[in-house]
Design a protein around this motif. Structure first.
Motif, mmCIF file in Angstrom:
data_model
loop_
_atom_site.group_PDB
_atom_site.id
_atom_site.type_symbol
_atom_site.label_atom_id
_atom_site.label_comp_id
_atom_site.label_asym_id
_atom_site.label_seq_id
_atom_site.Cartn_x
_atom_site.Cartn_y
_atom_site.Cartn_z
ATOM 1 N N ILE A 32 -9.730 0.477 3.869
ATOM 2 C CA ILE A 32 -8.687 -0.121 3.037
ATOM 3 C C ILE A 32 -8.288 -1.486 3.582
ATOM 4 N N LEU A 63 -8.363 -5.510 -3.458
ATOM 5 C CA LEU A 63 -7.433 -4.448 -3.836
ATOM 6 C C LEU A 63 -6.466 -4.952 -4.893
ATOM 7 N N SER A 71 -7.574 4.740 -3.980
ATOM 8 C CA SER A 71 -8.580 5.339 -3.098
ATOM 9 C C SER A 71 -8.251 6.807 -2.876
ATOM 10 N N ALA A 117 -2.667 -0.861 -10.021
ATOM 11 C CA ALA A 117 -3.086 -0.711 -8.627
ATOM 12 C C ALA A 117 -4.502 -0.153 -8.554
ATOM 13 N N THR A 118 -5.207 -0.526 -7.503
ATOM 14 C CA THR A 118 -6.452 0.162 -7.196
ATOM 15 C C THR A 118 -6.117 1.484 -6.506
ATOM 16 N N LEU A 142 0.867 -1.181 0.000
ATOM 17 C CA LEU A 142 0.000 0.000 0.000
ATOM 18 C C LEU A 142 0.900 1.226 0.000
ATOM 19 N N THR A 167 0.433 -1.990 -4.993
ATOM 20 C CA THR A 167 -0.791 -2.755 -5.239
ATOM 21 C C THR A 167 -2.014 -1.873 -5.047
ATOM 22 N N HIS A 168 -1.965 -1.024 -4.046
ATOM 23 C CA HIS A 168 -3.034 -0.063 -3.826
ATOM 24 C C HIS A 168 -2.414 1.292 -3.495
ATOM 25 N N ARG A 184 -9.715 -5.906 -8.565
ATOM 26 C CA ARG A 184 -10.674 -4.888 -9.009
ATOM 27 C C ARG A 184 -12.035 -5.490 -9.338
ATOM 28 N N HIS A 201 -3.315 5.254 -2.091
ATOM 29 C CA HIS A 201 -4.275 6.174 -1.477
ATOM 30 C C HIS A 201 -3.709 7.580 -1.482
#
Length: 315
Positions: free
Chosen positions: A258, A267, A155, A152-153, A12, A123-124, A272, A126
């Motif tokens: 998260i 994530l 947020s 990556a996702t 993250l 990977t994610h 997705r 924010h």
């Protein structure tokens, strides 16, 4: 997924401001200094909940900067530090209802090398708040989101600060750019009332869902959260706690959200599709999990999010 698996899971990456909150309480003499900044708070909250986490940020090698460095390292957050501006501060004055109002001494810029390094294996991702709004670093933040979007996702929490970006029309356009680039968006009712004064927070939230995210969340203080997807809607009351203050509560909600999504395998590029097919029961569990994280934070002074031992696992 257990906490060890979360810690060993792909990275993250949070990109955004790290600053020092100076808390002034009219009931007490003097002031207290705490590490803060919405992205920093989310990074610390996620790390405490077992996610392998790093923060792309900047701060100076001064007294406040060393406080931030120690706080991040002691909470297991890896730091990619760029930029040369002084360490930023936010002075929070508590009202009679224990809610905080802020005055900022802040700048936001970030060097490209840190962003390039972090974009490779996230990977994610924010982001939000000042980092997504304040020039010149807002451009770098959006570029980072766009560079990682395929793998990556994303947020995003606008966490609007009218004292820093007072032009609501300009802020609205910038916020909507980030909403459209994101998979998960969280906002407070105060954010949405400021951005869309002619709408209701829930109507504004539903309109954001049409811009592209799979999941949008609304926090409403004591009224509790609302989570919305194309498949359903969940609403619940806030947990009943004795409030010390509300500093960092929304950030704890975000880190709880998260972490909960990570536990669901929702994530990253491979998650997705899972994110787009969350069931109503999963939405309820996510809402309760993030709600509890925020409540624990409200029960103690400053932005002090819960760890995994306090919050447990989603299921």
């Amino acid at each position: 997924m257990n906490h060890r698996e979360l810690r060993d899971s792909p990275v993250l990456t949070v990109i955004g401001e790290a600053l020092v909150d100076i808390i002034r309480d009219p009931r007490q003499p003097g002031s207290q200094a705490h590490p803060g900044g919405s992205p920093l708070n989310v990074a610390v909250g996620a790390a405490r909940l077992g996610l392998g986490t790093r923060l792309v940020t900047h701060y100076a090698d001064d007294l406040h900067g060393r406080m931030l460095e120690e706080h991040l390292k002691s909470n297991g957050v890896a730091v990619l530090k760029g930029g040369t501006a002084p360490t930023s501060t936010a002075t929070a004055t508590l009202g009679l209802d224990r809610a905080a109002t802020y005055v900022f001494d802040i700048s936001w810029d970030i060097e490209g090398a840190s962003i390039t390094a972090a974009a490779r294996d996230s990977t994610h991702v924010h982001t939000g708040s000042i980092a997504a709004m304040l020039a010149p670093g807002d451009r770098s933040t959006l570029a980072f989101v766009e560079a990682t979007r395929e793998r990556a996702t994303i947020s995003y929490d606008p966490n609007c600060r009218p004292a820093i970006s007072p032009d609501a029309d300009s802020a609205r356009a910038q916020v909507e750019r980030f909403v459209a680039a994101s998979d998960i968006v969280k906002a407070s009712d105060e954010d949405l009332l400021w951005l869309y004064p002619d709408s209701t927070p829930e109507r504004a939230l539903a309109a954001w869902l049409q811009l592209g995210p799979a999941l949008v969340a609304l926090t409403r203080g004591a009224a509790g959260p609302v989570l919305l997807t194309r498949q359903g809607r969940v609403e619940m009351a806030a947990e009943s706690v004795t409030v010390a203050d509300t500093v960092g509560a929304g950030d704890s909600f975000m880190s709880g959200l998260i972490s909960g999504l990570a536990q669901l395998g929702a994530l990253g590029r491979g998650g997705r599709q899972r994110l787009h097919s969350l069931t109503l029961d999963e939405l309820k569990a996510l809402s309760a999990y993030a709600n509890s994280a925020a409540a624990i934070t409200c029960s103690r002074p400053g932005a002090n999010p819960p760890d995994s031992a306090e919050l447990g696992l989603l299921f």
